[in-house]
Enzyme design. Structure first.
Site, short mmCIF file in Angstrom:
data_model
loop_
_atom_site.label_atom_id
_atom_site.label_comp_id
_atom_site.label_asym_id
_atom_site.label_seq_id
_atom_site.Cartn_x
_atom_site.Cartn_y
_atom_site.Cartn_z
N GLU A 92 46.71 3.88 22.30
CA GLU A 92 47.62 4.62 21.43
C GLU A 92 46.85 5.58 20.52
O GLU A 92 45.69 5.33 20.19
CB GLU A 92 48.45 3.65 20.57
CG GLU A 92 49.43 2.84 21.39
CD GLU A 92 50.43 2.04 20.57
OE1 GLU A 92 51.61 2.05 20.95
OE2 GLU A 92 50.04 1.40 19.57
N CYS A 112 39.92 -4.38 21.66
CA CYS A 112 38.83 -4.51 20.69
C CYS A 112 38.28 -5.94 20.73
O CYS A 112 39.01 -6.89 20.95
CB CYS A 112 39.36 -4.19 19.30
SG CYS A 112 38.08 -4.13 18.03
N CYS A 116 39.33 -9.11 14.02
CA CYS A 116 39.78 -9.15 12.62
C CYS A 116 41.18 -9.78 12.55
O CYS A 116 42.05 -9.44 13.35
CB CYS A 116 39.82 -7.75 12.01
SG CYS A 116 38.22 -6.93 12.04
N CYS A 119 44.56 -7.54 12.22
CA CYS A 119 44.73 -6.32 13.04
C CYS A 119 45.36 -6.60 14.40
O CYS A 119 45.02 -7.58 15.07
CB CYS A 119 43.35 -5.68 13.24
SG CYS A 119 43.41 -4.10 14.08
N CYS A 333 47.80 1.80 9.99
CA CYS A 333 46.50 1.15 10.21
C CYS A 333 46.68 -0.27 10.71
O CYS A 333 47.46 -1.04 10.14
CB CYS A 333 45.72 1.05 8.90
SG CYS A 333 45.43 2.60 8.10
N1 SAH Z 1 37.16 -0.86 14.32
C1 SAH Z 1 37.06 0.18 13.34
C2 SAH Z 1 38.10 1.26 13.53
C3 SAH Z 1 39.51 0.80 13.26
S1 SAH Z 1 40.09 1.65 11.90
C4 SAH Z 1 37.11 -0.42 11.96
O1 SAH Z 1 37.27 -1.63 11.84
O2 SAH Z 1 36.88 0.29 10.99
C5 SAH Z 1 41.53 0.82 11.50
C6 SAH Z 1 41.56 0.44 10.04
O3 SAH Z 1 42.75 -0.29 9.75
C7 SAH Z 1 40.40 -0.48 9.71
O4 SAH Z 1 39.96 -0.23 8.42
C8 SAH Z 1 41.09 -1.82 9.79
O5 SAH Z 1 40.37 -2.81 9.14
C9 SAH Z 1 42.41 -1.51 9.16
N2 SAH Z 1 43.46 -2.48 9.45
C10 SAH Z 1 43.54 -3.34 10.47
N3 SAH Z 1 44.67 -4.06 10.42
C11 SAH Z 1 45.32 -3.64 9.32
C12 SAH Z 1 46.56 -3.99 8.74
N4 SAH Z 1 47.34 -4.93 9.29
N5 SAH Z 1 46.94 -3.35 7.61
C13 SAH Z 1 46.18 -2.38 7.07
N6 SAH Z 1 45.00 -1.99 7.58
C14 SAH Z 1 44.57 -2.63 8.70
#
Ligand code: SAH
Length: 344
Positions: A92, A112, A116, A119, A333
């Protein structure tokens, strides 16, 4: 097996084209067709002879991203695409409209590995890396479909860009190339969960892009609970790498901090975070945690978010609370997935 011509760098394309006994200007023409105009087939390359087009299509294919689904937000102008790749996998991307132009949030991997806990992108596991041409094709498909020109890129979609380092670097050089999309490195942001050795590799490239670190916690105890990568490279190592990065590149580093109710949003967390980042050339983006059905995390209240932000500011740390875009289409995000999304 045919080779993906769109995933070659400008230099690689030059080498391959001259190795075929062709003049250098052909490589430039082909690069323009692929990268400036986003050509899908060699037949579109009308300033190249039919014979050569046939020859090229015997050796190469052109990677692309086919629009499988398009979701348009009713709340703002955000658009999300589900793209189908050549092997039937999906990723996406999200297009956001700002005053200064259009920004695309691109995926760098199919799924991925990072795990985390807040996410969605990691839920279905990891399938494969995207090639440089596939990362770039997300821009071409969106630009074509919306009839727009994208000016900014954030590598914040599905995947960990520094876990697909070589392809991501090649993508950066290709979109920056003046014979291609010609997007300034200064308009590109790369986000990482903190793969420390690769932060150093990136530092040594000395690219004027913005580096963003997904921090989300002020200490190892909380960070390791939500981000397994922290067990490998702890918060001190990540921050040390950022300090070295700032010193070498003279560029401000950003931190993403997702506020989760009762997990990382207390006064003590804000204070500890301020102490850790004290004196650094940095900025913190505070993001209320977005809904991911399987995860069940709860957003911090407005009041708690403002208190958190105020503690940082009072301690001399730049912080802003980020506006959430595209939440009605699961485009915010952490909400992107490598398969069809059920939209409410
Ligand atoms: N893998 C990389 C790129 C992903 S960026 C990274 O971790 O930075 C996506 C961003 O959204 C990251 O900062 C991630 O931590 C954040 N993110 C993931 N799940 C989220 C959520 N449920 N709410 C808000 N931010 C989130």
């Amino acid at each position: 097996m045919k080779k993906d011509i769109k995933s070659l760098s400008f230099e690689e394309l030059n080498l391959e084209i001259t190795a075929l006994g062709l003049p250098k200007f052909r490589a430039k023409q082909i690069f323009e067709w692929l990268h400036k105009y986003g050509a899908h087939s060699f037949d579109e390359m009308t300033n190249i002879s039919k014979d050569l087009r046939l020859k090229l299509s015997d050796i190469y294919f052109i990677s692309n991203c086919q629009i499988e689904q398009k979701y348009v937000s009713k709340m703002d102008d955000t658009v999300k695409y589900l793209f189908r790749l050549y092997d039937g996998e999906y990723v996406e991307s999200v297009i956001m409209k700002y005053k200064y132009g259009y920004t695309i949030c691109v995926s760098s991997q199919v799924g991925c590995k990072m795990g985390c806990t807040f996410c969605a992108s990691t839920l279905a596991g990891f399938k494969r890396n995207l090639e440089a041409g596939e990362i770039e094709s997300q821009l071409h498909s969106a630009q074509n479909d919306l009839d727009i020109r994208i000016s900014n890129i954030v590598l914040m979609g599905i995947g960990e860009p520094l876990d697909n380092y070589d392809n991501v670097i090649k993508f950066l050089y290709n979109v920056n190339n003046e014979n291609g999309l010609n997007i300034s490195m200064r308009n590109i942001t790369l986000s990482t969960c903190g793969i420390v050795p690769k932060i150093y590799d990136l530092m040594n490239e000395e690219l004027p892009i913005t580096l963003t670190i997904s921090l989300h916690a002020p200490n190892d105890v909380i960070r390791s609970r939500t981000m397994p990568v922290n067990n490998k490279w702890g918060i001190d190592e990540v921050i040390k790498a950022c300090k070295d990065y700032i010193k070498k590149t003279n560029r401000r580093v950003s931190f993403e901090y997702t506020l989760i109710n009762n997990v990382n949003d207390t006064y003590e967390c804000a204070k500890e975070l301020s102490d850790r980042l004290h004196g650094m050339l940095c900025h913190i983006n505070l993001i209320p945690v977005n809904d991911v059905a399987e995860r069940g995390n709860v957003k911090s209240s407005e009041q708690i978010m403002h208190r958190f932000s105020d503690v940082l500011k009072n301690n001399g740390i730049n912080a802003t609370i980020r506006r959430t875009l595209g939440s009605d289409i699961n485009a915010s995000c952490g909400q992107l997935r490598r398969k069809r999304n059920e939209v409410k």
